[in-house]
Each structure stands twice: as structure tokens, then as C-alpha cells.
Design a protein around this motif. Structure first.
Motif, PDB file in Angstrom:
ATOM      1  N   LYS A 120       0.827  -1.207   0.000  1.00 12.98           N
ATOM      2  CA  LYS A 120       0.000   0.000   0.000  1.00 12.98           C
ATOM      3  C   LYS A 120       0.867   1.266   0.000  1.00 12.98           C
ATOM      4  O   LYS A 120       0.452   2.306  -0.498  1.00 12.98           O
ATOM      5  N   TYR A 121       2.075   1.168   0.537  1.00 13.71           N
ATOM      6  CA  TYR A 121       2.948   2.325   0.685  1.00 13.71           C
ATOM      7  C   TYR A 121       4.148   2.322  -0.247  1.00 13.71           C
ATOM      8  O   TYR A 121       4.785   3.351  -0.413  1.00 13.71           O
ATOM      9  N   ILE A 122       4.479   1.171  -0.801  1.00 12.47           N
ATOM     10  CA  ILE A 122       5.716   1.025  -1.574  1.00 12.47           C
ATOM     11  C   ILE A 122       5.386   0.899  -3.056  1.00 12.47           C
ATOM     12  O   ILE A 122       4.574   0.059  -3.448  1.00 12.47           O
ATOM     13  N   SER A 123       6.057   1.677  -3.871  1.00 14.78           N
ATOM     14  CA  SER A 123       5.837   1.608  -5.317  1.00 14.78           C
ATOM     15  C   SER A 123       6.383   0.296  -5.881  1.00 14.78           C
ATOM     16  O   SER A 123       7.275  -0.333  -5.287  1.00 14.78           O
ATOM     17  N   LEU A 124       5.860  -0.102  -7.021  1.00 14.40           N
ATOM     18  CA  LEU A 124       6.371  -1.304  -7.688  1.00 14.40           C
ATOM     19  C   LEU A 124       7.845  -1.160  -8.031  1.00 14.40           C
ATOM     20  O   LEU A 124       8.616  -2.105  -7.920  1.00 14.40           O
ATOM     21  N   GLY A 125       8.248   0.038  -8.426  1.00 13.91           N
ATOM     22  CA  GLY A 125       9.654   0.274  -8.747  1.00 13.91           C
ATOM     23  C   GLY A 125      10.561   0.049  -7.553  1.00 13.91           C
ATOM     24  O   GLY A 125      11.630  -0.552  -7.669  1.00 13.91           O
ATOM     25  N   GLU A 126      10.131   0.517  -6.387  1.00 14.97           N
ATOM     26  CA  GLU A 126      10.934   0.315  -5.180  1.00 14.97           C
ATOM     27  C   GLU A 126      10.959  -1.155  -4.784  1.00 14.97           C
ATOM     28  O   GLU A 126      11.989  -1.673  -4.368  1.00 14.97           O
ATOM     29  N   LEU A 127       9.841  -1.837  -4.925  1.00 15.42           N
ATOM     30  CA  LEU A 127       9.831  -3.277  -4.643  1.00 15.42           C
ATOM     31  C   LEU A 127      10.805  -4.015  -5.553  1.00 15.42           C
ATOM     32  O   LEU A 127      11.524  -4.921  -5.116  1.00 15.42           O
ATOM     33  N   GLU A 128      10.831  -3.627  -6.806  1.00 11.87           N
ATOM     34  CA  GLU A 128      11.766  -4.262  -7.740  1.00 11.87           C
ATOM     35  C   GLU A 128      13.209  -3.941  -7.361  1.00 11.87           C
ATOM     36  O   GLU A 128      14.084  -4.813  -7.431  1.00 11.87           O
ATOM     37  N   ASP A 129      13.458  -2.708  -6.934  1.00 13.96           N
ATOM     38  CA  ASP A 129      14.805  -2.339  -6.475  1.00 13.96           C
ATOM     39  C   ASP A 129      15.221  -3.183  -5.267  1.00 13.96           C
ATOM     40  O   ASP A 129      16.357  -3.657  -5.190  1.00 13.96           O
ATOM     41  N   ILE A 130      14.321  -3.347  -4.321  1.00 17.85           N
ATOM     42  CA  ILE A 130      14.615  -4.172  -3.144  1.00 17.85           C
ATOM     43  C   ILE A 130      14.889  -5.606  -3.574  1.00 17.85           C
ATOM     44  O   ILE A 130      15.845  -6.238  -3.125  1.00 17.85           O
ATOM     45  N   ARG A 131      14.057  -6.084  -4.461  1.00 17.87           N
ATOM     46  CA  ARG A 131      14.206  -7.455  -4.952  1.00 17.87           C
ATOM     47  C   ARG A 131      15.579  -7.672  -5.587  1.00 17.87           C
ATOM     48  O   ARG A 131      16.196  -8.719  -5.395  1.00 17.87           O
ATOM     49  N   THR A 132      16.087  -6.689  -6.301  1.00 20.59           N
ATOM     50  CA  THR A 132      17.370  -6.866  -6.982  1.00 20.59           C
ATOM     51  C   THR A 132      18.543  -6.928  -6.005  1.00 20.59           C
ATOM     52  O   THR A 132      19.566  -7.526  -6.333  1.00 20.59           O
ATOM     53  N   VAL A 133      18.414  -6.328  -4.808  1.00 21.58           N
ATOM     54  CA  VAL A 133      19.525  -6.373  -3.854  1.00 21.58           C
ATOM     55  C   VAL A 133      19.411  -7.522  -2.858  1.00 21.58           C
ATOM     56  O   VAL A 133      20.337  -7.754  -2.087  1.00 21.58           O
ATOM     57  N   LEU A 134      18.293  -8.245  -2.892  1.00 23.10           N
ATOM     58  CA  LEU A 134      18.149  -9.394  -2.000  1.00 23.10           C
ATOM     59  C   LEU A 134      18.976 -10.571  -2.509  1.00 23.10           C
ATOM     60  O   LEU A 134      19.149 -10.735  -3.717  1.00 23.10           O
ATOM     61  N   PRO A 135      19.443 -11.401  -1.589  1.00 25.24           N
ATOM     62  CA  PRO A 135      20.108 -12.637  -2.021  1.00 25.24           C
ATOM     63  C   PRO A 135      19.160 -13.462  -2.898  1.00 25.24           C
ATOM     64  O   PRO A 135      17.933 -13.415  -2.723  1.00 25.24           O
ATOM     65  N   LYS A 136      19.725 -14.218  -3.818  1.00 24.92           N
ATOM     66  CA  LYS A 136      18.962 -14.963  -4.821  1.00 24.92           C
ATOM     67  C   LYS A 136      17.795 -15.753  -4.225  1.00 24.92           C
ATOM     68  O   LYS A 136      16.670 -15.701  -4.732  1.00 24.92           O
TER      69      LYS A 136
END
Length: 148
Positions: A120-136
Motif C-alpha cells: 500500500k505504501y511502496i511503489s512497484l519500482g521500489e519493490l523491484e529495487d529491493i528485490r534486486t539487492v536481496l540474495p537470490k
């Protein structure tokens, strides 16, 4: 612009009630608050400081407060998979973790539900950014049920 701490508290309490209901914890907002805090603190341990700052820039004040409480940029944890992430959030939860997180399945469901509520608070772009820095092996934590 004045700070309205009563409004922050009202919004935070409303969010916590909604969040606790989403986790099927009845009215146990204390447990819901501990779970939310442990998951957010676990996330900040595994993503970069830059991503953390970008993430919290999208949060309302009450979530920013939870996220940054006792934050230190030292001693980042190396987490490679969901089991290690669950171990980390249990460690962060402390002595109540046995009661709060029970089984690994419960913990995983809480993590997924947390990201769904935070969407509800996080944009899809930011979620994708977070996803890219998470371990595989943690990428699905963000991706499932949230991205679309």
C-alpha cells in the motif's frame, strides 16, 4: 508545518489493527507489532543502506519510526535463504520469538502478508529495487503476490 504526533499515533494504531487482522492474530496487536518490527528490522539487515533509505522515504511516519528504531549500520547480517531470514527475524524478536513465530510456515506466511500490507505504501519500482539487492534465494519474498 507543525508535527501532529496524535495523528501519527492514530494512523499507526489503525495500521497495526489492520495488520494484526491480516495476520489472523485476532486483537493481539502486541504480537502483531513485534512481528512487524522483527520483519522490518530483518529486511533492513539484508538490504543496502541506500535501499533502506529509498524504502523508508515512501513510508508514513509511523512505519519510519518502526524501521529506524535501534538502527545501526554496523554488523550487517549475511542471509542467503528464507530459513536464514526466519532465523534472523526470530533472533531480532528475542525471547518472544517462540510464541510469535512458531513454525517456519507461520513465519513465512507472516513475511508474505507483511509485504502485501506494505505494498500500500511502496511503489512497484521500489519493490523491484529491493528485490534486486536481496540474495537470490530471498527474491521470492518480495515477488510473490506483491508485484502485480
Amino acid at each position: 508545518m507543525g508535527l501532529n504526533f496524535n495523528q501519527f499515533a492514530k494512523e499507526g494504531n489503525s495500521f497495526l489493527k489492520e495488520y494484526t487482522a491480516k495476520l489472523n492474530l485476532a486483537d493481539d496487536t502486541d504480537k502483531g507489532g513485534r512481528i512487524l518490527t522483527s520483519i522490518l528490522h530483518g529486511l533492513r539487515e539484508v538490504i543496502t543502506i541506500e535501499e533502506s533509505l529509498q524504502l523508508i522515504s515512501q513510508f508514513p511516519m509511523f512505519l519510519k519510526a518502526v524501521y529506524v528504531n535501534r538502527w545501526t549500520t554496523r554488523n550487517k547480517k549475511k542471509v542467503k535463504n528464507m530459513t536464514e531470514f526466519i532465523d534472523l527475524i526470530r533472533e531480532l524478536d528475542g525471547v518472544t520469538s517462540i510464541h510469535d513465530f512458531g513454525s517456519d510456515e507461520d513465519a513465512e506466511n507472516y513475511i508474505k502478508s507483511t509485504f502485501m500490507v506494505l505494498r500500500k505504501y511502496i511503489s512497484l519500482g521500489e519493490l523491484e529495487d529491493i528485490r534486486t539487492v536481496l540474495p537470490k534465494d530471498l527474491k521470492n519474498m518480495v515477488y510473490q503476490n506483491v508485484m502485480f
